[in-house]
Design a protein around this motif. Structure first.
Motif, PDB file in Angstrom:
ATOM      1  N   LEU A 353      -9.702  91.398  -1.948  1.00 31.39           N
ATOM      2  CA  LEU A 353      -9.615  90.836  -0.595  1.00 31.39           C
ATOM      3  C   LEU A 353     -10.963  91.062   0.079  1.00 31.39           C
ATOM      4  CD1 LEU A 353      -6.332  92.614   0.570  1.00 31.39           C
ATOM      5  CD2 LEU A 353      -6.496  90.196  -0.007  1.00 31.39           C
ATOM      6  N   LEU A 354     -11.390  90.142   0.917  1.00 29.32           N
ATOM      7  CA  LEU A 354     -12.623  90.339   1.674  1.00 29.32           C
ATOM      8  C   LEU A 354     -12.287  90.381   3.156  1.00 29.32           C
ATOM      9  CD1 LEU A 354     -15.683  90.635   1.632  1.00 29.32           C
ATOM     10  CD2 LEU A 354     -15.869  88.142   1.802  1.00 29.32           C
ATOM     11  N   ALA A 355     -12.305  91.588   3.705  1.00 29.31           N
ATOM     12  CA  ALA A 355     -11.997  91.768   5.128  1.00 29.31           C
ATOM     13  C   ALA A 355     -13.289  91.753   5.930  1.00 29.31           C
ATOM     14  CB  ALA A 355     -11.258  93.084   5.341  1.00 29.31           C
ATOM     15  N   GLU A 356     -13.423  90.794   6.833  1.00 23.88           N
ATOM     16  CA  GLU A 356     -14.603  90.680   7.691  1.00 23.88           C
ATOM     17  C   GLU A 356     -14.137  90.578   9.134  1.00 23.88           C
ATOM     18  OE1 GLU A 356     -17.880  88.033   5.645  1.00 23.88           O
ATOM     19  OE2 GLU A 356     -15.915  87.100   5.343  1.00 23.88           O
ATOM     20  N   PHE A 357     -14.693  91.430  10.001  1.00 21.43           N
ATOM     21  CA  PHE A 357     -14.267  91.413  11.402  1.00 21.43           C
ATOM     22  C   PHE A 357     -15.343  92.052  12.274  1.00 21.43           C
ATOM     23  CE2 PHE A 357     -12.478  94.870   8.954  1.00 21.43           C
ATOM     24  CZ  PHE A 357     -12.771  96.010   9.686  1.00 21.43           C
ATOM     25  N   ASP A 358     -15.168  91.942  13.603  1.00 22.40           N
ATOM     26  CA  ASP A 358     -16.174  92.434  14.539  1.00 22.40           C
ATOM     27  C   ASP A 358     -15.626  93.597  15.364  1.00 22.40           C
ATOM     28  OD1 ASP A 358     -14.461  91.257  16.386  1.00 22.40           O
ATOM     29  OD2 ASP A 358     -15.752  89.535  16.777  1.00 22.40           O
ATOM     30  N   PHE A 367     -16.540  82.687   4.437  1.00 27.57           N
ATOM     31  CA  PHE A 367     -16.123  81.575   3.576  1.00 27.57           C
ATOM     32  C   PHE A 367     -14.963  80.856   4.261  1.00 27.57           C
ATOM     33  CE2 PHE A 367     -17.730  85.068   1.005  1.00 27.57           C
ATOM     34  CZ  PHE A 367     -18.730  84.434   0.269  1.00 27.57           C
ATOM     35  N   LEU A 368     -15.289  79.835   5.031  1.00 25.36           N
ATOM     36  CA  LEU A 368     -14.301  79.196   5.894  1.00 25.36           C
ATOM     37  C   LEU A 368     -13.225  78.451   5.125  1.00 25.36           C
ATOM     38  CD1 LEU A 368     -16.676  77.843   8.695  1.00 25.36           C
ATOM     39  CD2 LEU A 368     -15.366  79.979   8.659  1.00 25.36           C
ATOM     40  N   LEU A 369     -13.502  78.013   3.918  1.00 19.80           N
ATOM     41  CA  LEU A 369     -12.536  77.229   3.159  1.00 19.80           C
ATOM     42  C   LEU A 369     -11.767  78.066   2.140  1.00 19.80           C
ATOM     43  CD1 LEU A 369     -14.669  73.999   2.516  1.00 19.80           C
ATOM     44  CD2 LEU A 369     -13.037  74.459   4.370  1.00 19.80           C
ATOM     45  N   ILE A 370     -11.953  79.394   2.178  1.00 12.30           N
ATOM     46  CA  ILE A 370     -11.289  80.273   1.225  1.00 12.30           C
ATOM     47  C   ILE A 370     -10.406  81.261   1.980  1.00 12.30           C
ATOM     48  CG2 ILE A 370     -11.650  82.098  -0.499  1.00 12.30           C
ATOM     49  CD1 ILE A 370     -14.194  80.735  -1.323  1.00 12.30           C
ATOM     50  N   ASP A 371      -9.185  81.429   1.508  1.00 10.88           N
ATOM     51  CA  ASP A 371      -8.269  82.395   2.112  1.00 10.88           C
ATOM     52  C   ASP A 371      -8.595  83.788   1.561  1.00 10.88           C
ATOM     53  OD1 ASP A 371      -6.254  83.874   3.180  1.00 10.88           O
ATOM     54  OD2 ASP A 371      -4.607  82.870   2.116  1.00 10.88           O
ATOM     55  N   THR A 372      -9.395  84.555   2.324  1.00 15.80           N
ATOM     56  CA  THR A 372      -9.810  85.870   1.848  1.00 15.80           C
ATOM     57  C   THR A 372      -8.793  86.961   2.189  1.00 15.80           C
ATOM     58  OG1 THR A 372     -11.118  86.216   3.867  1.00 15.80           O
ATOM     59  CG2 THR A 372     -12.256  85.288   1.966  1.00 15.80           C
ATOM     60  N   MET A 373      -7.648  86.568   2.752  1.00 14.61           N
ATOM     61  CA  MET A 373      -6.570  87.534   2.978  1.00 14.61           C
ATOM     62  C   MET A 373      -5.605  87.576   1.796  1.00 14.61           C
ATOM     63  SD  MET A 373      -5.695  87.236   7.028  1.00 14.61           S
ATOM     64  CE  MET A 373      -6.995  87.474   8.245  1.00 14.61           C
ATOM     65  N   LYS A 374      -5.964  86.884   0.738  1.00 11.32           N
ATOM     66  CA  LYS A 374      -5.189  86.881  -0.489  1.00 11.32           C
ATOM     67  C   LYS A 374      -6.062  87.445  -1.605  1.00 11.32           C
ATOM     68  CE  LYS A 374      -3.081  83.653  -3.780  1.00 11.32           C
ATOM     69  NZ  LYS A 374      -2.804  82.223  -4.082  1.00 11.32           N
ATOM     70  N   PRO A 375      -5.560  88.404  -2.412  1.00 16.60           N
ATOM     71  CA  PRO A 375      -6.368  88.905  -3.523  1.00 16.60           C
ATOM     72  C   PRO A 375      -6.782  87.767  -4.448  1.00 16.60           C
ATOM     73  CG  PRO A 375      -4.463  90.321  -3.159  1.00 16.60           C
ATOM     74  CD  PRO A 375      -4.259  89.098  -2.305  1.00 16.60           C
ATOM     75  N   ASP A 378     -12.150  84.916  -7.506  1.00 16.65           N
ATOM     76  CA  ASP A 378     -13.515  84.548  -7.120  1.00 16.65           C
ATOM     77  C   ASP A 378     -14.139  85.604  -6.208  1.00 16.65           C
ATOM     78  OD1 ASP A 378     -11.939  83.935  -4.926  1.00 16.65           O
ATOM     79  OD2 ASP A 378     -12.409  81.797  -4.902  1.00 16.65           O
ATOM     80  N   MET A 379     -13.320  86.230  -5.376  1.00 16.80           N
ATOM     81  CA  MET A 379     -13.834  87.307  -4.533  1.00 16.80           C
ATOM     82  C   MET A 379     -14.185  88.536  -5.385  1.00 16.80           C
ATOM     83  SD  MET A 379     -14.151  86.433  -1.331  1.00 16.80           S
ATOM     84  CE  MET A 379     -14.902  84.964  -2.068  1.00 16.80           C
TER      85      MET A 379
END
Length: 400
Positions: A353-358, A367-375, A378-379
């Protein structure tokens, strides 16, 4: 005999933050930059989790420091021992003094193994390890392979630490390997977290709760490791809610040590009085000291309300450099750091998972077209191959 040398810019620390800033300053035409760093080796620490999980070799994570120092930067191979921001000087352990026009503090943090009784004496043997040290990450993998049943404990200390997701990532990698070996059902896996939730950002926290549950991991919130008896293989766990302590026998203990600013900085004038760990006070947006405008800090040593990660440094470095150059010209500091951080959360041998936040915990996906909240596989490839390449070829050269 001690000497006094003057440089336009002095950077304390030759890790990710220090070299990134030095490279960017050189690219912007700053000619007199000195970098204080005693180590002969430079490490890409984010890969140590994979070393501990048997998915990378320790040798991949280290390179000679001398080959990474940007051209034109003066490398001072010594250890900083004191700072006097009123007189604009840094004292080295050998007694020499560096005078500066501008100072960048980026010495990282220190691992306080001795803060947990018995941990420093036990780590590296009797099933106790930690991926937070280069020499110990390979031991983690050795110990994981030896466990075929019993109890495995994975811990996270209280307070700000580097890569807040790392304490649980190795639990997932170990559980995934044990499952593939057909022994996971015979192992009690305990994850100790000092926090009330599994992750600071609520969206990814919900996903990670499911990941932990899928492995049958026993997550204990508001709990900490407070003592280790390595010879008896016993860990003492404090329940923060009830105040009670429990002694648990273990076969594997992956312990993340408490962390803090380097000892020599904790009581310095630059330390933030609001930080019990001695981290440095800077404006969270400009990364400039409020009391000493010629001082900036970034990376793990800065007392910022965000996770301490390499991805955070990638966003902080250009802000520091832009604001340093603005200050040199007596212009307003217009560059702003919004608290962006990124936690690549490995959940299995080939999923991430790729968690990105401020600062506001608002998701800030790259990556706007990829659901990074799912394992995702590609991540995982990004973690294993893409991010190390970007680090060595991009960040440390001041390019990304």
């Amino acid at each position: 005999m001690t000497t006094v040398r003057h440089h336009q810019v002095v950077i304390v620390g030759g890790g990710t933050a220090g070299i990134s800033v030095a490279a960017r300053l050189r690219r912007r035409g700053v000619t007199d930059v000195a970098l204080v760093e005693p180590s002969e080796h430079h490490y890409y620490q984010p890969l140590w989790t994979l070393v501990g999980g048997g998915l990378a070799k320790a040798g991949e994570t280290v390179r000679p420091q001398g080959k990474l120092i940007p051209k034109g930067v003066t490398w001072i191979r010594g250890r900083a021992a004191g700072v006097d921001p009123d007189n604009r000087t840094v004292t080295l352990a050998g007694g020499d003094t560096l005078a500066y026009d501008q100072l960048v503090m980026a010495p990282g943090l220190q691992l306080d193994f001795e803060a947990v009784p018995g941990l420093a004496e036990s780590v590296g043997r009797n099933g106790v390890s930690s991926n937070y040290r280069y020499d110990l990450a390979p031991r983690t993998w050795q110990f994981i392979q030896q466990v075929r049943g019993g109890t495995a404990i994975f811990t996270m200390p209280a307070g700000p630490i580097k890569c807040g997701g790392a304490p649980q990532k190795i639990a997932y990698l170990a559980a995934d390997w044990w499952r593939r070996q057909g022994v996971l059902d015979d192992i009690r896996v305990i994850l100790l977290l000092p926090t009330a939730t599994i992750f600071s950002q609520p969206d990814w926290a919900r996903v990670l709760k499911g990941v932990a549950a899928g492995y049958g991991i026993e997550v204990r919130y508001e709990s900490q490791l407070v003592e280790v008896d390595g010879d008896s293989r016993q860990a003492v766990i404090l329940d923060g809610k009830s105040g009670s302590k429990e002694s648990v026998d273990y076969d594997l203990l992956h312990a993340v040590p408490p962390q803090s600013a380097p000892t020599w900085l904790k009581n310095s004038a630059l330390a933030d009085p609001a930080s019990p760990f001695g981290y440095l006070a800077v404006d969270q947006y400009t990364l400039q000291s409020a009391r000493w405008p010629d001082v900036f800090a970034l990376g793990d040593v800065a007392n910022l309300p965000t996770s301490k990660t390499g991805a955070a440094i990638r966003k902080q470095a250009p802000v520091v450099v832009a604001n340093m150059l603005a200050a040199r010209r007596s212009r307003p500091l217009s560059a702003r750091y919004d608290g962006y951080t990124s936690c690549p959360l490995v959940t299995a041998r080939n999923r991430m998972l790729l968690a990105e936040f401020d600062y506001e915990l608002k998701p800030t996906p790259s990556f706007l077209l990829i659901d990074t909240m799912k394992p995702r596989y590609d991540m995982w490839l990004l973690k294993r191959h893409g991010l190390p390449a970007m680090y060595w070829q991009g960040m440390l050269r001041g390019l990304v």
